[in-house]
Motif scaffolding. Sequence first.
Motif, mmCIF file in Angstrom:
data_model
loop_
_atom_site.group_PDB
_atom_site.id
_atom_site.type_symbol
_atom_site.label_atom_id
_atom_site.label_comp_id
_atom_site.label_asym_id
_atom_site.label_seq_id
_atom_site.Cartn_x
_atom_site.Cartn_y
_atom_site.Cartn_z
ATOM 1 N N VAL A 263 0.675 -1.323 -0.089
ATOM 2 C CA VAL A 263 -0.090 -0.024 0.209
ATOM 3 C C VAL A 263 0.749 1.237 0.023
ATOM 4 O O VAL A 263 0.286 2.448 0.033
ATOM 5 C CB VAL A 263 -0.976 0.152 1.287
ATOM 6 N N GLY A 264 2.040 1.211 0.173
ATOM 7 C CA GLY A 264 3.163 2.186 -0.147
ATOM 8 C C GLY A 264 3.105 3.058 1.246
ATOM 9 O O GLY A 264 3.189 4.265 1.225
ATOM 10 N N LEU A 265 3.024 2.462 2.477
ATOM 11 C CA LEU A 265 2.898 3.090 3.610
ATOM 12 C C LEU A 265 4.315 3.563 3.763
ATOM 13 O O LEU A 265 5.320 2.890 3.930
ATOM 14 C CB LEU A 265 2.440 2.117 4.907
ATOM 15 N N GLN A 266 4.297 4.911 4.252
ATOM 16 C CA GLN A 266 5.651 5.401 4.354
ATOM 17 C C GLN A 266 6.181 5.786 6.002
ATOM 18 O O GLN A 266 7.275 6.236 6.298
ATOM 19 C CB GLN A 266 5.840 6.941 3.987
ATOM 20 N N ALA A 267 5.415 4.989 6.667
ATOM 21 C CA ALA A 267 5.700 5.392 8.195
ATOM 22 C C ALA A 267 6.883 4.519 8.659
ATOM 23 O O ALA A 267 7.428 3.444 7.989
ATOM 24 C CB ALA A 267 4.405 4.780 9.014
ATOM 25 N N LYS A 268 7.665 4.858 9.992
ATOM 26 C CA LYS A 268 8.721 4.193 10.265
ATOM 27 C C LYS A 268 7.973 2.873 11.157
ATOM 28 O O LYS A 268 7.112 3.358 11.680
ATOM 29 C CB LYS A 268 9.606 5.083 11.173
ATOM 30 N N PHE A 269 8.741 1.902 11.172
ATOM 31 C CA PHE A 269 8.334 0.606 12.120
ATOM 32 C C PHE A 269 9.261 0.466 13.062
ATOM 33 O O PHE A 269 10.274 0.245 13.042
ATOM 34 C CB PHE A 269 8.301 -0.606 11.327
ATOM 35 N N TYR A 270 8.732 0.671 14.342
ATOM 36 C CA TYR A 270 9.655 0.554 15.482
ATOM 37 C C TYR A 270 9.230 -0.906 15.966
ATOM 38 O O TYR A 270 7.895 -1.146 16.437
ATOM 39 C CB TYR A 270 9.292 1.537 16.667
ATOM 40 N N THR A 271 10.116 -1.940 15.734
ATOM 41 C CA THR A 271 9.777 -3.272 16.137
ATOM 42 C C THR A 271 10.619 -4.158 17.212
ATOM 43 O O THR A 271 11.934 -3.757 17.307
ATOM 44 C CB THR A 271 9.628 -4.085 14.801
ATOM 45 N N PHE A 272 10.199 -5.033 17.721
ATOM 46 C CA PHE A 272 11.043 -6.200 18.431
ATOM 47 C C PHE A 272 11.798 -6.900 17.473
ATOM 48 O O PHE A 272 13.024 -7.206 17.994
ATOM 49 C CB PHE A 272 10.124 -6.735 19.425
ATOM 50 N N TYR A 273 11.259 -7.328 16.273
ATOM 51 C CA TYR A 273 11.903 -8.278 15.724
ATOM 52 C C TYR A 273 11.791 -8.078 14.097
ATOM 53 O O TYR A 273 11.816 -8.990 13.283
ATOM 54 C CB TYR A 273 11.088 -9.620 15.818
#
Length: 430
Positions: A263-273
Amino acid sequence: MRPMKNRVLKSVLAVLVATWCGSWPAAAQPRPEPVRLALIEGLSGPFANAGEAVFRNLAWAAERINARGGVQLPEGARPLQIVRLDSKGQTEEALSMLRSAIDQRIAFVAQGNSSATAAALIDAIDKHNERDPQRRVLFLNYAAVEPSLTNERCSFWHFRFDAHADMRLAALMDVLAEDRSVHSVYLIGQDYSFGQHVVRKSREMLAKRRPDLNIVGEELHPMGRIKDFLPYVAKIKASGAQAVVTGNWGNDLTLMIKAAREVGLQAKFYTFYGNALGVPAAIGEAGVGRVLAVAEWHPNAGGAASDRFYASFRERFPRAADDYLHMRMQAMVEMLVAAVERAGTTDPLAVARALEGARFDGAALGGVHQGYMRAADHQFIQPLYVSLMQKAGGPGVRFDNEGSGYGFATVRHLSAASTEPPHQCQMRRP
């Protein structure tokens, strides 16, 4: 004449028996009984990839220990054996596998992929050890990070070798709070104890660190049952979120990341894994500078010793898809063996006491990783790294992940002492 014949017959028989025994194959000599560690994990079902990756880590640790002579005990050296017990990713199956391990008189069990399952195992082991002290079991946890497991629900028979969720989340939220380009955040997680905790605690930590941040959405989804994350990611995109915080793991994270790319999501992902199990390949170029992960180590953590150790793992498991090395799992096996050797026995009570307060200097891992097992709550205290996805070959990215062409560069390193949290454990000791 008969006595003479009898003596001759006995002599001939003695020679024949001696010859037969001397030619007995070496393989028929009694072999030492192995020290067994049962892996109770989903080795089939929706999270089989995560379970098999854990097995590779534990098997490799056992191989190295056996190559240097095995577990040294007063009666002699014994090999270390990893016993696979498939829980199919279900808590009831995990409890059934625990009963199987007990019936086989396996003293040590390991599990981690699901805090709900870990909680059930802790409760079952506590009850079993009190009821049947002659067949006690020690539980080693490498990934179940719901904080209560070493706080309100702490147990003498449970040792956690992963940083718990609040420790990991604090590191991530410090990095997020410093990113002044982010003004809106979406929180999403799996609908069970761990996922619920990450969403709730993220909200609390962000309120303290960045009260100006706008939390534009919260979502909990069924664990391991969503095949299409497009509707969830569409909601995130519609919210205008500039960052997503998630504790998702396994296919629930990989499929969500794939949907974000579509979907072209431009958000940053703060993840554990977000640095393993298909995630870098799933998001590709769209993840560069956008996907962050927190762990006790990563392949580009730095240093010649770290590079050599990682290279030896890649030599052992040359398939790119098998690239899932975690230092906490290596440390866990090494510390178990060291505790058995210090105790001079495989008795779980003696081994538990030897593990309490034990320090790990990392020598068995080439000096790559250090930490200590806090006696008060059986929480392993170790360094943490927050890393950011980048193209392989760029600054700080010598190695890619899973042959994807993308790796992770360190953006924050925390010493073991700086990650140590308070606890609420009131442990009952035998």
